[in-house]
Design an enzyme around this catalytic site. Sequence first.
Site, PDB file in Angstrom:
ATOM      1  N   ASP A  67       0.823  -1.181   0.057  1.00  0.00           N
ATOM      2  CA  ASP A  67      -0.142   0.001  -0.158  1.00  0.00           C
ATOM      3  C   ASP A  67       0.824   1.114  -0.173  1.00  0.00           C
ATOM      4  O   ASP A  67       2.164   1.098   0.017  1.00  0.00           O
ATOM      5  CB  ASP A  67      -0.790   0.231   1.227  1.00  0.00           C
ATOM      6  CG  ASP A  67      -0.295  -0.618   2.449  1.00  0.00           C
ATOM      7  OD1 ASP A  67       1.030  -0.302   2.371  1.00  0.00           O
ATOM      8  OD2 ASP A  67      -0.989  -0.806   3.410  1.00  0.00           O
ATOM      9  N   ASN A 135      -7.655  -2.830  14.326  1.00  0.00           N
ATOM     10  CA  ASN A 135      -8.953  -3.138  13.951  1.00  0.00           C
ATOM     11  C   ASN A 135      -9.117  -4.311  13.227  1.00  0.00           C
ATOM     12  O   ASN A 135      -9.959  -4.611  12.564  1.00  0.00           O
ATOM     13  CB  ASN A 135      -9.749  -1.908  13.435  1.00  0.00           C
ATOM     14  CG  ASN A 135      -9.052  -1.254  12.024  1.00  0.00           C
ATOM     15  OD1 ASN A 135      -8.138  -1.981  11.647  1.00  0.00           O
ATOM     16  ND2 ASN A 135      -9.609  -0.401  11.494  1.00  0.00           N
ATOM     17  N   HIS A 137      -7.175  -4.674  10.275  1.00  0.00           N
ATOM     18  CA  HIS A 137      -6.986  -4.648   8.907  1.00  0.00           C
ATOM     19  C   HIS A 137      -5.680  -4.998   8.396  1.00  0.00           C
ATOM     20  O   HIS A 137      -4.729  -5.127   9.328  1.00  0.00           O
ATOM     21  CB  HIS A 137      -7.160  -2.949   8.337  1.00  0.00           C
ATOM     22  CG  HIS A 137      -5.890  -2.056   8.762  1.00  0.00           C
ATOM     23  ND1 HIS A 137      -6.001  -1.132   9.649  1.00  0.00           N
ATOM     24  CD2 HIS A 137      -4.706  -1.994   8.381  1.00  0.00           C
ATOM     25  CE1 HIS A 137      -4.861  -0.541   9.824  1.00  0.00           C
ATOM     26  NE2 HIS A 137      -4.164  -0.835   9.194  1.00  0.00           N
ATOM     27  N   GLU A 142      -9.463  -1.787   5.183  1.00  0.00           N
ATOM     28  CA  GLU A 142     -10.247  -1.734   6.622  1.00  0.00           C
ATOM     29  C   GLU A 142     -11.578  -2.637   6.723  1.00  0.00           C
ATOM     30  O   GLU A 142     -11.864  -3.377   5.674  1.00  0.00           O
ATOM     31  CB  GLU A 142     -10.849  -0.272   6.290  1.00  0.00           C
ATOM     32  CG  GLU A 142      -9.721   0.736   6.515  1.00  0.00           C
ATOM     33  CD  GLU A 142      -9.053   1.094   7.748  1.00  0.00           C
ATOM     34  OE1 GLU A 142      -8.964   0.220   8.574  1.00  0.00           O
ATOM     35  OE2 GLU A 142      -8.462   2.282   7.870  1.00  0.00           O
TER      36      GLU A 142
HETATM   37  C1  GLP Z   1      -0.594   0.494   8.436  1.00  0.00           C
HETATM   38  C2  GLP Z   1      -0.225  -0.171   7.295  1.00  0.00           C
HETATM   39  C3  GLP Z   1      -0.576  -1.672   7.472  1.00  0.00           C
HETATM   40  C4  GLP Z   1       0.274  -2.207   8.772  1.00  0.00           C
HETATM   41  C5  GLP Z   1      -0.589  -1.556  10.028  1.00  0.00           C
HETATM   42  C6  GLP Z   1       0.088  -1.740  11.486  1.00  0.00           C
HETATM   43  O1  GLP Z   1      -1.954   0.939   8.491  1.00  0.00           O
HETATM   44  N1  GLP Z   1      -0.817  -0.087   6.174  1.00  0.00           N
HETATM   45  O2  GLP Z   1       0.178  -2.568   6.420  1.00  0.00           O
HETATM   46  O3  GLP Z   1       0.229  -3.407   9.060  1.00  0.00           O
HETATM   47  O4  GLP Z   1      -0.182  -0.178   9.745  1.00  0.00           O
HETATM   48  O5  GLP Z   1       1.193  -1.061  11.642  1.00  0.00           O
HETATM   49  P1  GLP Z   1       2.214  -1.178  12.647  1.00  0.00           P
HETATM   50  O6  GLP Z   1       3.082  -2.527  12.629  1.00  0.00           O
HETATM   51  O7  GLP Z   1       3.175   0.151  12.907  1.00  0.00           O
HETATM   52  O8  GLP Z   1       1.342  -1.433  13.974  1.00  0.00           O
END
Ligand code: GLP
Length: 241
Positions: A67, A135, A137, A142
Site C-alpha cells: 500500500d 482493528n 486491517h 479496513e
Molecule cells: C498501516 C499499514 C499496515 C500495517 C499497519 C500496522 O496501517 N498500512 O500494512 O500492518 O499499519 O502498523 P504497525 O505495524 O506500525 O502497528
Amino acid sequence: MRIFIEKDYDAMSRKAFEVIKEVIVNNPNAVLGLATGSSPIGMYQEMVKDHKENGTSYKNIKSVNLDEYVGLGEGDEQSYVTFMRENLFNHVDIDLNNTRLPNGKAVDLQKECDNYNAYLDSLKVDVQVLGIGSNGHIGFNEPNTPFGSVTHIVDLTENTIKDNSRLFNSIDEVPKQALSMGIKNIMQAKLLLLVASGKNKADAIYKTVKGDVCETVPASVLQLHNNVVIICDEDAASLIK
Ligand code: GLP
C-alpha cells in the site's frame, strides 16, 4: 495456520527473518510481498544484517508492496516508498527497478490501481509479509472490505488515522486515503507471513485466529489460506494462549 509465540519484538523479528530467508535461499528469483509499519522493521534489520554478514543476495529478487498513502510518494518523508528505501532497499543489493509500490501521487488513481492489479496478476508472490491494524486491517483493507477486493482507493477509518498519526507531526497531516492491494491480491500469495507485536494487537490477533471468518475483521480471511505463518510476541498473543 502455524502460530509462533516469541518472547518479545526482537525474537519475533528473528523468527520472521528465518521464514523469509528460507524463501530467498530456496528461490533467489523470489517475489517478496512487503509491508510497512513498525511490525516488520526488526525483520528488515535482520535481512540487512544477514546481507552484510553472509552475502545473501537480492539481485534477482522482485518486490511488491501492499500500500501507499494517497498524495505521498518518492521524496516524501512519510511515504511508504521512502520507508522501504530507508529500512531495506538502500541497504541490500536489490535493483530498485525490481521494487514496486502503488504510486500515491498518480494523477489518475483508479488507473494506477488497475495497472497495479495487472502487474500483480503477472507475478506469483512467494511470500506476502503482513502487519495487522488494531482493528484487524491488513494492508489498508479496513473492516468490511470485500474479500474479493483487488487494489483500490481506500478511505481510511478514524481508528487507522489515529493509530498512524504517531508517525506524523500532527493528526491533521495523516492522509485520509490510501491505495491498497485488495484482500484477493493478498490471498494469491503462496505464503502469508503475519507479524504482530504489542498489547494493542491482542484483540485483533484473537479475532484473526479464533474468531469467525468475516469481512468485519479483514485478517480473519487468513483462516481460508492454506499456508499461513503468524508470529506474535507474548503481548500480541496474550488472548490466544
Ligand atoms: C498501516 C499499514 C499496515 C500495517 C499497519 C500496522 O496501517 N498500512 O500494512 O500492518 O499499519 O502498523 P504497525 O505495524 O506500525 O502497528
